[in-house]
Enzyme design. Sequence first.
Site, PDB file in Angstrom:
ATOM      1  N   LEU A 288      -1.936  -8.256 -12.025  1.00 34.58           N
ATOM      2  CA  LEU A 288      -0.946  -7.247 -12.388  1.00 34.58           C
ATOM      3  C   LEU A 288       0.284  -7.294 -11.493  1.00 34.58           C
ATOM      4  CD1 LEU A 288      -3.298  -4.168 -13.001  1.00 34.58           C
ATOM      5  CD2 LEU A 288      -2.268  -5.656 -14.720  1.00 34.58           C
TER       6      LEU A 288
ATOM      7  N   THR B 156       1.790  -8.959  -7.297  1.00 33.55           N
ATOM      8  CA  THR B 156       1.532  -9.605  -6.009  1.00 33.55           C
ATOM      9  C   THR B 156       2.449  -9.001  -4.953  1.00 33.55           C
ATOM     10  OG1 THR B 156       3.147 -11.358  -6.474  1.00 33.55           O
ATOM     11  CG2 THR B 156       0.853 -11.786  -7.074  1.00 33.55           C
TER      12      THR B 156
ATOM     13  N   PHE C 184       0.917  -9.228   1.258  1.00 32.84           N
ATOM     14  CA  PHE C 184      -0.435  -9.351   1.818  1.00 32.84           C
ATOM     15  C   PHE C 184      -1.530  -9.173   0.777  1.00 32.84           C
ATOM     16  CE2 PHE C 184       2.319  -7.052   4.894  1.00 32.84           C
ATOM     17  CZ  PHE C 184       2.546  -8.114   5.761  1.00 32.84           C
ATOM     18  N   SER C 185      -1.157  -9.004  -0.487  1.00 34.39           N
ATOM     19  CA  SER C 185      -2.182  -8.644  -1.456  1.00 34.39           C
ATOM     20  C   SER C 185      -1.825  -9.078  -2.874  1.00 34.39           C
ATOM     21  CB  SER C 185      -2.392  -7.125  -1.450  1.00 34.39           C
ATOM     22  OG  SER C 185      -1.215  -6.461  -1.872  1.00 34.39           O
TER      23      SER C 185
ATOM     24  N   ASP D 188       7.117   8.700   2.122  1.00 35.73           N
ATOM     25  CA  ASP D 188       7.888   7.652   1.440  1.00 35.73           C
ATOM     26  C   ASP D 188       8.015   7.954  -0.054  1.00 35.73           C
ATOM     27  OD1 ASP D 188       9.406   5.317   1.311  1.00 35.73           O
ATOM     28  OD2 ASP D 188       7.662   4.031   0.962  1.00 35.73           O
TER      29      ASP D 188
ATOM     30  N   LYS E  75       9.778   8.222  -3.338  1.00 40.42           N
ATOM     31  CA  LYS E  75      10.965   7.603  -3.936  1.00 40.42           C
ATOM     32  C   LYS E  75      10.625   7.248  -5.374  1.00 40.42           C
ATOM     33  CE  LYS E  75       9.625   3.118  -1.953  1.00 40.42           C
ATOM     34  NZ  LYS E  75      10.048   2.019  -1.068  1.00 40.42           N
TER      35      LYS E  75
ATOM     36  N   ASN F 150       7.769   4.915  -6.416  1.00 36.32           N
ATOM     37  CA  ASN F 150       6.407   5.383  -6.201  1.00 36.32           C
ATOM     38  C   ASN F 150       5.991   6.467  -7.180  1.00 36.32           C
ATOM     39  OD1 ASN F 150       6.085   3.609  -4.075  1.00 36.32           O
ATOM     40  ND2 ASN F 150       6.653   5.097  -2.507  1.00 36.32           N
TER      41      ASN F 150
ATOM     42  N   ASP G 228       1.253   4.788  -3.762  1.00 38.04           N
ATOM     43  CA  ASP G 228       1.644   4.147  -2.503  1.00 38.04           C
ATOM     44  C   ASP G 228       1.634   5.102  -1.319  1.00 38.04           C
ATOM     45  OD1 ASP G 228       2.507   2.521  -0.484  1.00 38.04           O
ATOM     46  OD2 ASP G 228       4.262   1.772  -1.535  1.00 38.04           O
TER      47      ASP G 228
ATOM     48  N   THR H 268      12.288   5.132   3.269  1.00 37.97           N
ATOM     49  CA  THR H 268      13.245   4.226   2.644  1.00 37.97           C
ATOM     50  C   THR H 268      14.651   4.786   2.819  1.00 37.97           C
ATOM     51  OG1 THR H 268      11.587   3.554   1.016  1.00 37.97           O
ATOM     52  CG2 THR H 268      13.903   3.102   0.482  1.00 37.97           C
TER      53      THR H 268
END
Length: 340
Positions: free
Chosen positions: A22, A24, A27-28, A138, A140, A143, A159, A177
């Site tokens: 779905l 990238t 780190f994941s 965070d 925004k 998110n 998030d 942000t």
Amino acid sequence: MPLFKRRDGGSIRDRFEFRDVLGTGAFSKVFLAECKAEPGHLVAVKCIDKKALKGKEESLENEIKVLRKLRHQNIVQLYDTYDEKGYVYLVMELVTGGELFDRIVAKGSYTEKDASHLIRQVLHAVSFMHDNGVVHRDLKPENLLYFNHEEDSKIMISDFGLSKTEDSGVMATACGTPGYVAPEVLQQKPYGKAVDIWSIGVIAYILLCGYPPFYDENDANLFAQIIKGEYEFDAPYWNEISDSAKDFISHLMCCDPDQRFTCEQALAHPWISGNTAYTKDIHGSVASHLKKSLAKRNWKKAYNAAAAIRQLQLLRISSSRAVTGNSSSNGTPPNRPFPV
């Protein structure tokens, strides 16, 4: 110590059939997966490389701790965690409706009342977080996700990588942000739940005009605007927006965190709880500005407020100097609106 102890020793692939990728990240990877015990039950599995995670384990453990505390219809749920050789897996609620701004642009019509309904859902979720001692830090538009593609889909907060619990100590770290962070964060003062309220105010502002209240390509100027709370309800973009909406935003984007609305006060405001939000279609104006913003997403800087503050320090620009710095009446050149 493992982040999650499996009761029966089974691996995640014993329980879930992995499907498409779905998304990238650095780190994941996030996979679509189906629960083998419940055919048809789909989830999102975030697969985190332990090698890439090295040195950031505490941040992940904090995110997991926070998500385990939060069970709310407008917060993306963490179902389970698996700590396996080489990878940590987070089994998350699958959210498919897309980002907030993309959805608004795609709509055929859009009103103040729609914006009020969106913000009310966000406030209910953030109120629940705050009641549980969690500060998101965070908030925004990226998110805020729609649960599905249905017309009346609910909005979801996602998030929690920068979130923190109040019982973990005084918050003074600059994070978030640029453009959405509260003045007290930029001034490197101790802060609390009120930083989330400021961010909701910024989001509400953008929802009603399509461009941000603070914008400057120079970080020092941007931060000076935010610290002084220099924003305007510019003509002609705000001429058709209700005074109630402007009053609501003014109480959220208030520089003094002690005077800023709480979630409860915001939810009680007539623009949220009453009938003062206009029902006139503002889609044309808002969507045209949002389209420009979405088309220029590559303008966004991929660092957070902490990195930006370090840059300011390197430039020998302290927050106190920013407060007394020169700027125009609304901190921006006359050719508004700007990219979000």
